[in-house]
Design a protein around this motif. Structure first.
Motif, PDB file in Angstrom:
ATOM      1  N   MET A   1       0.771  -0.910   0.355  1.00 31.21           N
ATOM      2  CA  MET A   1       0.429  -0.123  -0.359  1.00 31.21           C
ATOM      3  C   MET A   1       0.662   1.281  -0.243  1.00 31.21           C
ATOM      4  SD  MET A   1      -2.957   0.901  -0.226  1.00 31.21           S
ATOM      5  CE  MET A   1      -4.039   1.895   0.633  1.00 31.21           C
ATOM      6  N   ILE A   2       1.940   1.315   0.732  1.00 30.26           N
ATOM      7  CA  ILE A   2       3.063   2.996   1.093  1.00 30.26           C
ATOM      8  C   ILE A   2       3.624   2.552  -0.536  1.00 30.26           C
ATOM      9  CG2 ILE A   2       4.838   3.290   1.971  1.00 30.26           C
ATOM     10  CD1 ILE A   2       4.036   1.777   4.485  1.00 30.26           C
ATOM     11  N   GLU A   3       4.107   1.627  -0.781  1.00 33.03           N
ATOM     12  CA  GLU A   3       4.226   1.729  -2.720  1.00 33.03           C
ATOM     13  C   GLU A   3       3.733   2.029  -3.513  1.00 33.03           C
ATOM     14  OE1 GLU A   3       6.624  -0.895  -5.711  1.00 33.03           O
ATOM     15  OE2 GLU A   3       7.267  -1.658  -3.926  1.00 33.03           O
ATOM     16  N   ASN A   4       2.429   2.340  -3.764  1.00 37.15           N
ATOM     17  CA  ASN A   4       1.193   2.337  -4.207  1.00 37.15           C
ATOM     18  C   ASN A   4       0.700   4.124  -3.476  1.00 37.15           C
ATOM     19  OD1 ASN A   4       0.401   0.443  -5.553  1.00 37.15           O
ATOM     20  ND2 ASN A   4      -0.819  -0.222  -4.634  1.00 37.15           N
ATOM     21  N   ASP A   5       0.850   4.687  -2.738  1.00 37.24           N
ATOM     22  CA  ASP A   5       0.836   5.607  -2.157  1.00 37.24           C
ATOM     23  C   ASP A   5       1.609   6.625  -3.164  1.00 37.24           C
ATOM     24  OD1 ASP A   5      -1.679   4.756  -1.393  1.00 37.24           O
ATOM     25  OD2 ASP A   5      -0.715   4.928   1.168  1.00 37.24           O
ATOM     26  N   GLN A   6       3.006   6.309  -2.671  1.00 36.52           N
ATOM     27  CA  GLN A   6       4.290   7.128  -2.868  1.00 36.52           C
ATOM     28  C   GLN A   6       3.882   7.064  -4.838  1.00 36.52           C
ATOM     29  OE1 GLN A   6       7.731   4.449  -1.958  1.00 36.52           O
ATOM     30  NE2 GLN A   6       7.601   5.894   0.563  1.00 36.52           N
ATOM     31  N   GLN A   7       3.184   6.022  -5.757  1.00 44.01           N
ATOM     32  CA  GLN A   7       3.126   6.131  -6.773  1.00 44.01           C
ATOM     33  C   GLN A   7       2.302   7.192  -7.189  1.00 44.01           C
ATOM     34  OE1 GLN A   7       3.002   2.432  -8.314  1.00 44.01           O
ATOM     35  NE2 GLN A   7       5.131   1.484  -8.420  1.00 44.01           N
ATOM     36  N   LEU A   9       1.867   9.591  -5.174  1.00 47.90           N
ATOM     37  CA  LEU A   9       2.110  10.882  -4.896  1.00 47.90           C
ATOM     38  C   LEU A   9       3.072  11.757  -6.327  1.00 47.90           C
ATOM     39  CD1 LEU A   9       2.839  11.335  -1.412  1.00 47.90           C
ATOM     40  CD2 LEU A   9       0.671  11.936  -2.273  1.00 47.90           C
ATOM     41  N   VAL A  10       4.092  10.760  -6.497  1.00 47.35           N
ATOM     42  CA  VAL A  10       4.742  11.214  -7.858  1.00 47.35           C
ATOM     43  C   VAL A  10       4.354  11.556  -8.994  1.00 47.35           C
ATOM     44  CG1 VAL A  10       6.541  11.203  -9.236  1.00 47.35           C
ATOM     45  CG2 VAL A  10       6.991  10.249  -6.500  1.00 47.35           C
ATOM     46  N   ARG A  11       3.692  10.710  -9.381  1.00 44.53           N
ATOM     47  CA  ARG A  11       2.107  10.658 -10.638  1.00 44.53           C
ATOM     48  C   ARG A  11       1.147  12.152 -10.218  1.00 44.53           C
ATOM     49  NH1 ARG A  11       0.704   5.391 -10.115  1.00 44.53           N
ATOM     50  NH2 ARG A  11      -0.862   6.430 -10.263  1.00 44.53           N
ATOM     51  N   ALA A  12       0.483  12.475  -9.028  1.00 47.03           N
ATOM     52  CA  ALA A  12      -0.405  13.848  -8.482  1.00 47.03           C
ATOM     53  C   ALA A  12       0.931  14.634  -8.477  1.00 47.03           C
ATOM     54  CB  ALA A  12      -0.343  13.819  -7.832  1.00 47.03           C
ATOM     55  N   LEU A  13       2.217  15.300  -8.512  1.00 47.00           N
ATOM     56  CA  LEU A  13       3.206  16.255  -9.034  1.00 47.00           C
ATOM     57  C   LEU A  13       3.415  16.331 -10.275  1.00 47.00           C
ATOM     58  CD1 LEU A  13       4.795  15.944  -5.337  1.00 47.00           C
ATOM     59  CD2 LEU A  13       3.875  17.619  -5.657  1.00 47.00           C
ATOM     60  N   ASP A  14       3.987  15.342 -10.546  1.00 48.82           N
ATOM     61  CA  ASP A  14       4.379  15.630 -12.006  1.00 48.82           C
ATOM     62  C   ASP A  14       3.041  15.872 -12.723  1.00 48.82           C
ATOM     63  OD1 ASP A  14       6.328  15.008 -13.754  1.00 48.82           O
ATOM     64  OD2 ASP A  14       6.146  13.571 -14.653  1.00 48.82           O
ATOM     65  N   ILE A  29      19.050  20.246  -6.370  1.00 47.86           N
ATOM     66  CA  ILE A  29      17.605  19.582  -7.529  1.00 47.86           C
ATOM     67  C   ILE A  29      17.618  18.209  -6.722  1.00 47.86           C
ATOM     68  CG2 ILE A  29      16.188  19.736  -8.944  1.00 47.86           C
ATOM     69  CD1 ILE A  29      17.693  22.803 -10.024  1.00 47.86           C
ATOM     70  N   VAL A  30      16.955  17.796  -6.417  1.00 44.21           N
ATOM     71  CA  VAL A  30      16.819  15.859  -6.625  1.00 44.21           C
ATOM     72  C   VAL A  30      15.542  15.461  -7.204  1.00 44.21           C
ATOM     73  CG1 VAL A  30      17.832  15.601  -4.672  1.00 44.21           C
ATOM     74  CG2 VAL A  30      15.226  15.863  -4.025  1.00 44.21           C
ATOM     75  N   TRP A  31      14.133  16.468  -7.543  1.00 47.91           N
ATOM     76  CA  TRP A  31      12.958  16.310  -8.823  1.00 47.91           C
ATOM     77  C   TRP A  31      12.442  17.323  -8.989  1.00 47.91           C
ATOM     78  CZ3 TRP A  31       8.059  17.083  -8.273  1.00 47.91           C
ATOM     79  CH2 TRP A  31       7.290  16.264  -9.572  1.00 47.91           C
ATOM     80  N   THR A  32      11.724  17.081 -10.139  1.00 45.61           N
ATOM     81  CA  THR A  32      11.057  18.245 -10.729  1.00 45.61           C
ATOM     82  C   THR A  32       9.969  17.800 -11.341  1.00 45.61           C
ATOM     83  OG1 THR A  32      13.038  18.997 -13.082  1.00 45.61           O
ATOM     84  CG2 THR A  32      13.590  19.767 -11.083  1.00 45.61           C
ATOM     85  N   ASN A  33       8.921  18.205 -11.828  1.00 45.14           N
ATOM     86  CA  ASN A  33       8.215  18.020 -12.246  1.00 45.14           C
ATOM     87  C   ASN A  33       8.301  18.320 -14.211  1.00 45.14           C
ATOM     88  OD1 ASN A  33       6.547  20.743 -12.149  1.00 45.14           O
ATOM     89  ND2 ASN A  33       4.598  19.969 -11.108  1.00 45.14           N
ATOM     90  N   ARG A  34       7.103  17.981 -14.548  1.00 44.79           N
ATOM     91  CA  ARG A  34       6.616  18.542 -16.422  1.00 44.79           C
ATOM     92  C   ARG A  34       6.337  19.758 -16.400  1.00 44.79           C
ATOM     93  NH1 ARG A  34       3.054  13.717 -18.682  1.00 44.79           N
ATOM     94  NH2 ARG A  34       2.772  13.969 -16.272  1.00 44.79           N
ATOM     95  N   ALA A  35       6.006  20.773 -15.905  1.00 41.26           N
ATOM     96  CA  ALA A  35       5.472  22.172 -16.056  1.00 41.26           C
ATOM     97  C   ALA A  35       7.010  22.224 -15.737  1.00 41.26           C
ATOM     98  CB  ALA A  35       4.406  22.400 -14.600  1.00 41.26           C
ATOM     99  N   PHE A  36       8.001  22.319 -14.291  1.00 40.60           N
ATOM    100  CA  PHE A  36       8.558  23.022 -13.851  1.00 40.60           C
ATOM    101  C   PHE A  36       9.658  23.132 -15.023  1.00 40.60           C
ATOM    102  CE2 PHE A  36      13.301  24.586 -12.435  1.00 40.60           C
ATOM    103  CZ  PHE A  36      12.874  25.706 -11.124  1.00 40.60           C
ATOM    104  N   CYS A  37       9.917  21.611 -15.857  1.00 50.81           N
ATOM    105  CA  CYS A  37      10.716  22.356 -16.768  1.00 50.81           C
ATOM    106  C   CYS A  37      10.238  22.396 -18.044  1.00 50.81           C
ATOM    107  CB  CYS A  37      11.288  20.062 -17.020  1.00 50.81           C
ATOM    108  SG  CYS A  37      11.775  19.087 -16.651  1.00 50.81           S
ATOM    109  N   LEU A  38       8.695  23.222 -18.546  1.00 48.38           N
ATOM    110  CA  LEU A  38       8.099  23.924 -19.234  1.00 48.38           C
ATOM    111  C   LEU A  38       8.441  25.222 -18.926  1.00 48.38           C
ATOM    112  CD1 LEU A  38       5.078  22.091 -20.009  1.00 48.38           C
ATOM    113  CD2 LEU A  38       7.056  22.081 -21.787  1.00 48.38           C
TER     114      LEU A  38
END
Length: 177
Positions: A1-7, A9-14, A29-38
């Motif tokens: 369940m925790i792994e699904n929650d983490q996935q 969260l990552v998809r939602a932020l992205d 910097i360790v992570w950015t979403n697509r909107a930040f890259c755009l």
């Protein structure tokens, strides 16, 4: 369940339309979403391992950044406006909220920055003004606002101050009826 929650969260932020950036406590910097890259014009691979200084336009002073860091390092949230520089050299005005992330001992380990690009808001404002004072189909300027009684019955629930053709029930997107 925790792994699904983490996935999730990552998809939602992205998927977020707001640019999001996560750094280590050191600013790396360790992570950015697509909107930040755009918004920035950099790919995720170009951003990871860099610091946000890469986006510095030179418009903020050293004192500005010192005060920002003196706020977030102890674990407080910072909010303010910055002028960032994109990869192509153009500038972008953003409102940024930087929130510390704590470990289980209460130590700040990361920072998450959520940005709002003012250019998008300006473009929406211009489109709204265009819709308010120009015919939606022809684009011809109206000499005066269209009376409320001239609108179709589907728009009758809108207030008298609503611009013709604007769906107030969908914030952030203008709908022409």
């Amino acid at each position: 369940m925790i792994e699904n929650d983490q996935q999730l969260l990552v998809r939602a932020l992205d998927a977020s339309t707001n640019p999001v950036l996560i750094t280590e406590r050191t600013g790396c910097i360790v992570w950015t979403n697509r909107a930040f890259c755009l918004m920035s014009g950099y790919s995720k691979a170009e951003l990871i391992g860099q610091t946000p200084h890469l986006l510095s336009s030179g418009r903020q002073t050293t004192t500005f950044y010192r005060e920002l860091w003196m706020t977030i390092i102890p674990g407080l949230t910072w909010q303010g406006e910055l002028i960032e520089r994109r990869k192509d050299g153009s500038n972008c005005q953003v409102n940024q909220v930087i929130t510390p992330v704590f470990d289980v001992q209460g130590v700040v380990t990361h920072f998450i920055a959520v940005l709002h690009n003012f250019r998008v808001a300006d473009e929406d404002r211009i489109r709204m003004q265009q819709l308010a004072f120009h015919d939606a189909l022809t684009g011809v300027a109206q000499s005066q606002p269209v009376p409320q009684s001239a609108h179709s019955s589907s728009q009758s629930s809108h207030s008298a101050t609503t611009a013709p053709g604007v769906d107030v029930h969908r914030p952030g997107s203008l709908q022409v009826h």
